[in-house]
Design an enzyme around this catalytic site. Sequence first.
Site, PDB file in Angstrom:
ATOM      1  N   ASP A 210       0.863  -1.190   0.000  1.00  0.00           N
ATOM      2  CA  ASP A 210       0.000   0.000   0.000  1.00  0.00           C
ATOM      3  C   ASP A 210       0.894   1.234   0.000  1.00  0.00           C
ATOM      4  OD1 ASP A 210      -2.441   1.358   0.006  1.00  0.00           O
ATOM      5  OD2 ASP A 210      -2.513   1.471   2.197  1.00  0.00           O
ATOM      6  N   ASP A 228       3.382   1.604   8.244  1.00  0.00           N
ATOM      7  CA  ASP A 228       2.145   0.866   7.985  1.00  0.00           C
ATOM      8  C   ASP A 228       2.303  -0.236   6.939  1.00  0.00           C
ATOM      9  OD1 ASP A 228      -0.417   0.016   8.131  1.00  0.00           O
ATOM     10  OD2 ASP A 228      -1.301   1.710   7.074  1.00  0.00           O
TER      11      ASP A 228
END
Length: 352
Positions: A210, A228
């Site tokens: 991502d 993340d």
Amino acid sequence: MHHATPDLSFGDLTPEFMLDALDAAGLRADGRMLQLNSFENRVLMLHLEDARCGSTAAVAKFYRPGRWSDAQILEEHAFAAELAAAEVPVAAPWALADGSTLFHHQGQRLAVTPRQGGRGPELEDPDVLRWIGRLLARLHGVGRQRPFTERMQWASAAPAQSARDWLIANDAIPPETAPAWDDTVRRCIDAIQAAFDSLPDLQLTRLHGDCHPGNILWTPDRGPHFVDLDDASQGPVVQDLWMLLPGDPDAARRQLHAVLDGYEQVAEFDDRELRLIEPLRTMRMIHHSAWLARRWGDPAFPAAFPWFGTPNYWMDQTALLREQLEAMRPRDTTPARVRDEDIVDFDGDGFA
């Protein structure tokens, strides 16, 4: 229109509950907590009474129940630890009170990482893009050492097919717009699969998964670092490149060249993967619609995305996906990347 059932899974995440969970995990917070932007999980910055690994500031993530299994989360954590051991700058989770990086407390699961500050990277600066390219090549170098066995793969049209099937089965699309949307999505899925089938020897790698600009932080002295890894996955390395590109086609070509210039200072890049940019983009669009529909029972989603689910939304999505069909249309010749300022517009419709 029907969406997911009401999601009350975060209803008990009061400040008191979170402090108790952190205390049980062996981390005593001093009470200062700031909730950070995250729709999928509940993430907060906190300060510790005692330093941990030289840091008194940390980030705690409470995972959305039912999204990932423990095995999938621990596989992500292990990847982060491998990256940190290879000196690829990421925030790797700490081992907590029970010795694991994933702690269970009264039905909730949490992980804690050191806080790493920074700001968004200046993606208009070619030197910044080259640095990010080098960093991605190092991340992928670690990723190639072994495969994921639990995480999802971007290696076929399967994620798009799964998203389409869920939306149809749950009547998430208004009846007046469903036939046109479904016909377009079916054709998109065929085109996505054809693109992957055209690269039978495609190398799959553990990825960030991502890698949009919001998941990269920059400091002047250390450069970029990743945050993340929640969507860490396996797939072609171009999956970690295309989301960095802006919507303007000319700017996207320039920025793609700069990222690849940095990438190839560290590792080889298979130019054929550039044919997958539009299929991967199309798959993410379909996947995103299903993600919103699945999360509609969480009160945060209707408040943040009030336009979602209306007939106009689905008509707009149908129109955008029809544009993607044209962008994915096979060309007569195999595209080849041109150096310097003449990066080819492979899809014929830019990277917008």
